[in-house]
Design a protein around this motif. Structure first.
Motif, PDB file in Angstrom:
ATOM      1  N   ALA A  75       4.813   6.470 -19.595  1.00 42.91           N
ATOM      2  CA  ALA A  75       3.895   5.473 -20.152  1.00 42.91           C
ATOM      3  C   ALA A  75       2.732   5.230 -19.193  1.00 42.91           C
ATOM      4  CB  ALA A  75       4.633   4.173 -20.432  1.00 42.91           C
ATOM      5  N   GLY A  76       3.012   5.243 -17.895  1.00 40.36           N
ATOM      6  CA  GLY A  76       1.947   5.113 -16.903  1.00 40.36           C
ATOM      7  C   GLY A  76       0.972   6.277 -16.966  1.00 40.36           C
ATOM      8  N   ALA A  77       1.504   7.477 -17.174  1.00 39.86           N
ATOM      9  CA  ALA A  77       0.632   8.645 -17.327  1.00 39.86           C
ATOM     10  C   ALA A  77      -0.246   8.496 -18.561  1.00 39.86           C
ATOM     11  CB  ALA A  77       1.474   9.918 -17.423  1.00 39.86           C
ATOM     12  N   ALA A  78       0.321   7.983 -19.649  1.00 45.64           N
ATOM     13  CA  ALA A  78      -0.448   7.806 -20.883  1.00 45.64           C
ATOM     14  C   ALA A  78      -1.596   6.829 -20.690  1.00 45.64           C
ATOM     15  CB  ALA A  78       0.473   7.325 -22.003  1.00 45.64           C
ATOM     16  N   ILE A  79      -1.336   5.719 -20.024  1.00 45.69           N
ATOM     17  CA  ILE A  79      -2.409   4.742 -19.833  1.00 45.69           C
ATOM     18  C   ILE A  79      -3.454   5.274 -18.866  1.00 45.69           C
ATOM     19  CG2 ILE A  79      -1.538   3.314 -17.907  1.00 45.69           C
ATOM     20  CD1 ILE A  79      -2.208   0.852 -19.697  1.00 45.69           C
ATOM     21  N   GLU A  80      -3.038   6.133 -17.949  1.00 45.17           N
ATOM     22  CA  GLU A  80      -4.014   6.761 -17.055  1.00 45.17           C
ATOM     23  C   GLU A  80      -4.889   7.753 -17.811  1.00 45.17           C
ATOM     24  OE1 GLU A  80      -5.737   7.271 -13.103  1.00 45.17           O
ATOM     25  OE2 GLU A  80      -4.666   5.698 -14.184  1.00 45.17           O
ATOM     26  N   HIS A 131       0.825  -1.207   0.000  1.00 41.11           N
ATOM     27  CA  HIS A 131       0.000   0.000   0.000  1.00 41.11           C
ATOM     28  C   HIS A 131       0.865   1.265   0.000  1.00 41.11           C
ATOM     29  CE1 HIS A 131      -3.895  -1.992   0.351  1.00 41.11           C
ATOM     30  NE2 HIS A 131      -3.281  -2.870   1.124  1.00 41.11           N
ATOM     31  N   GLN A 132       1.986   1.203   0.704  1.00 39.94           N
ATOM     32  CA  GLN A 132       2.902   2.337   0.696  1.00 39.94           C
ATOM     33  C   GLN A 132       3.485   2.545  -0.695  1.00 39.94           C
ATOM     34  OE1 GLN A 132       6.676   1.941   2.901  1.00 39.94           O
ATOM     35  NE2 GLN A 132       6.260   3.961   3.773  1.00 39.94           N
ATOM     36  N   ARG A 133       3.844   1.444  -1.354  1.00 36.17           N
ATOM     37  CA  ARG A 133       4.420   1.549  -2.689  1.00 36.17           C
ATOM     38  C   ARG A 133       3.379   2.030  -3.701  1.00 36.17           C
ATOM     39  NH1 ARG A 133       8.097   3.381  -5.758  1.00 36.17           N
ATOM     40  NH2 ARG A 133       8.389   2.240  -7.714  1.00 36.17           N
ATOM     41  N   LEU A 134       2.145   1.527  -3.587  1.00 37.71           N
ATOM     42  CA  LEU A 134       1.067   1.965  -4.470  1.00 37.71           C
ATOM     43  C   LEU A 134       0.846   3.470  -4.333  1.00 37.71           C
ATOM     44  CD1 LEU A 134      -1.222   1.048  -6.446  1.00 37.71           C
ATOM     45  CD2 LEU A 134      -2.686   0.810  -4.428  1.00 37.71           C
ATOM     46  N   ALA A 135       0.826   3.952  -3.090  1.00 42.29           N
ATOM     47  CA  ALA A 135       0.629   5.389  -2.851  1.00 42.29           C
ATOM     48  C   ALA A 135       1.803   6.197  -3.376  1.00 42.29           C
ATOM     49  CB  ALA A 135       0.444   5.646  -1.358  1.00 42.29           C
ATOM     50  N   SER A 136       3.021   5.663  -3.251  1.00 41.99           N
ATOM     51  CA  SER A 136       4.209   6.368  -3.727  1.00 41.99           C
ATOM     52  C   SER A 136       4.187   6.515  -5.250  1.00 41.99           C
ATOM     53  CB  SER A 136       5.468   5.612  -3.292  1.00 41.99           C
ATOM     54  OG  SER A 136       6.630   6.217  -3.821  1.00 41.99           O
ATOM     55  N   VAL A 137       3.843   5.437  -5.946  1.00 41.12           N
ATOM     56  CA  VAL A 137       3.766   5.512  -7.406  1.00 41.12           C
ATOM     57  C   VAL A 137       2.637   6.449  -7.829  1.00 41.12           C
ATOM     58  CG1 VAL A 137       3.283   4.204  -9.516  1.00 41.12           C
ATOM     59  CG2 VAL A 137       4.820   3.258  -7.782  1.00 41.12           C
ATOM     60  N   ALA A 138       1.501   6.395  -7.127  1.00 40.77           N
ATOM     61  CA  ALA A 138       0.384   7.286  -7.440  1.00 40.77           C
ATOM     62  C   ALA A 138       0.816   8.745  -7.338  1.00 40.77           C
ATOM     63  CB  ALA A 138      -0.789   7.009  -6.513  1.00 40.77           C
ATOM     64  N   SER A 139       1.607   9.061  -6.323  1.00 36.59           N
ATOM     65  CA  SER A 139       2.092  10.429  -6.149  1.00 36.59           C
ATOM     66  C   SER A 139       3.031  10.829  -7.290  1.00 36.59           C
ATOM     67  CB  SER A 139       2.814  10.552  -4.810  1.00 36.59           C
ATOM     68  OG  SER A 139       3.346  11.846  -4.628  1.00 36.59           O
ATOM     69  N   GLU A 140       3.905   9.911  -7.681  1.00 37.46           N
ATOM     70  CA  GLU A 140       4.815  10.181  -8.794  1.00 37.46           C
ATOM     71  C   GLU A 140       4.041  10.391 -10.106  1.00 37.46           C
ATOM     72  OE1 GLU A 140       8.836   7.908  -8.614  1.00 37.46           O
ATOM     73  OE2 GLU A 140       7.348   6.578  -7.705  1.00 37.46           O
ATOM     74  N   ILE A 141       3.037   9.566 -10.320  1.00 39.59           N
ATOM     75  CA  ILE A 141       2.220   9.696 -11.530  1.00 39.59           C
ATOM     76  C   ILE A 141       1.465  11.018 -11.527  1.00 39.59           C
ATOM     77  CG2 ILE A 141       0.159   8.776 -12.696  1.00 39.59           C
ATOM     78  CD1 ILE A 141       2.658   7.212 -13.368  1.00 39.59           C
ATOM     79  N   GLU A 142       0.939  11.412 -10.373  1.00 37.44           N
ATOM     80  CA  GLU A 142       0.240  12.687 -10.269  1.00 37.44           C
ATOM     81  C   GLU A 142       1.151  13.832 -10.709  1.00 37.44           C
ATOM     82  OE1 GLU A 142      -3.329  14.888  -8.699  1.00 37.44           O
ATOM     83  OE2 GLU A 142      -2.964  12.797  -9.193  1.00 37.44           O
ATOM     84  N   ASP A 143       2.410  13.778 -10.262  1.00 37.93           N
ATOM     85  CA  ASP A 143       3.366  14.825 -10.641  1.00 37.93           C
ATOM     86  C   ASP A 143       3.596  14.847 -12.149  1.00 37.93           C
ATOM     87  OD1 ASP A 143       3.647  15.535  -7.998  1.00 37.93           O
ATOM     88  OD2 ASP A 143       5.522  14.432  -7.696  1.00 37.93           O
ATOM     89  N   VAL A 144       3.692  13.659 -12.762  1.00 31.70           N
ATOM     90  CA  VAL A 144       3.903  13.592 -14.205  1.00 31.70           C
ATOM     91  C   VAL A 144       2.672  14.120 -14.948  1.00 31.70           C
ATOM     92  CG1 VAL A 144       4.321  12.051 -16.171  1.00 31.70           C
ATOM     93  CG2 VAL A 144       5.536  11.683 -14.014  1.00 31.70           C
TER      94      VAL A 144
END
Length: 303
Positions: A73-78, A6-19
């Motif tokens: 690429a994660g931002a694109a799929i989002e 859950h910590q890792r999921l939240a961390s990636v979500a934050s990084e994606i938000e920034d992108v």
């Protein structure tokens, strides 16, 4: 491998938000009309688990792929995912009022703006993937574009939505689907994008043939599990927990394995699919534990 999923999921979500924010900021030059850009931001920012980008990032990470390419690429799929939600929520489709705990895009703005915002988010996804900022390797960029286009198109998400509407009886009498037809519909409508996320990560990580096949098997099982879990939540969860209306599938006659089999058998199938996803990663040993945890999360989530 000791991980806090859950910590890792939240961390990636934050990084994606920034992108996502960075990409939207670039969209002001040349300028996108302010109302359109605001609607796109409303749809894409500040909500969601970002599971699809997470799968891109963690699959690429498993193979020591470029993290910057994976995030873009994660931002694109989002972008493709949130565009699909904006269009699915329209009165002509599912006619929903609530998404991620707030008014759906067409209610927060209007139907025309929601359609245009969805259109623009979709094209922005492919603009992002094809931009050299994603990768200096043009062959990789082209492969990422191809993967996402196939997953989102007529043989993927859009085609699955059409089958879903047909099953509701939108164009003729309501269609009674068997288990095979429901699986096909769900593999297209939901599974294709989730599986694509894993394939994009594998592409960025330059997976060999054996690795790619293992990850493809994982992604397909995960995608099927996700949709069954979603259908179970529609029956068992509340609108407050889920952030959207619940109990609508049965009223519309939607084709689901829960509706066909009942909760007990559907939950057994969900457990089987999670096991299938987990075992598909045997090749990678404990290094793939984060992806195994994602499979379990898919089945156990409450929203």
């Amino acid at each position: 491998m000791n991980i806090d999923f859950h910590q890792r999921l939240a961390s990636v979500a934050s990084e994606i938000e920034d992108v996502l924010v960075t990409i939207f900021d670039v969209a002001t030059d040349p300028p996108v009309p302010a109302r359109l850009l605001n609607a796109m931001r409303y749809a894409a920012l500040g909500g969601g688990k970002r599971l699809r980008p997470f799968l891109v990032v963690e699959t690429a990470n498993l193979l020591n792929g470029d993290s910057g390419a994976a995030l873009r690429a994660g931002a694109a799929i989002e972008f493709v995912h949130v565009y699909s939600l904006a269009h699915d929520d329209l009165p002509a489709m599912d006619d929903d009022d609530l998404r991620r705990g707030k008014p759906t895009l067409h209610l927060a703005f209007d139907e025309a703006t929601a359609i245009l915002a969805g259109d623009t988010l979709q094209t922005l996804a492919f603009e992002t993937l094809s931009d050299p900022a994603t990768s200096t390797d043009p062959a990789m960029r082209a492969e990422l574009v191809l993967l996402l286009a196939r997953a989102a198109g007529g043989a993927g998400m859009a085609g699955g939505q059409m089958l879903d509407l047909e099953a509701e009886g939108r164009f003729s009498a309501e269609v009674e689907l068997n288990a095979h037809a429901i699986r096909q519909l769900q593999a297209m409508k939901t599974g294709a994008i989730l599986s694509c996320a894993v394939e994009m990560g594998a592409t960025i990580g330059r997976a060999n043939a054996q690795q790619y096949q293992a990850l493809l098997s994982y992604g397909r099982a995960l995608g099927a599990a996700f949709q069954i879990a979603d259908d179970i939540l529609d029956v068992e969860s509340s609108s407050a927990e889920l952030g959207k209306a619940t109990g609508k599938d049965a009223g519309r006659g939607k084709g689901t394995l829960v509706g066909l089999w009942g909760l007990g058998k559907a939950k057994a199938e969900l457990a089987r699919l999670v096991d299938e996803a987990v075992h598909a990663l045997a090749l990678f040993g404990e290094e793939a534990d984060i992806l195994r945890a994602a499979a379990h999360f898919t089945a156990e989530r409450r929203s």
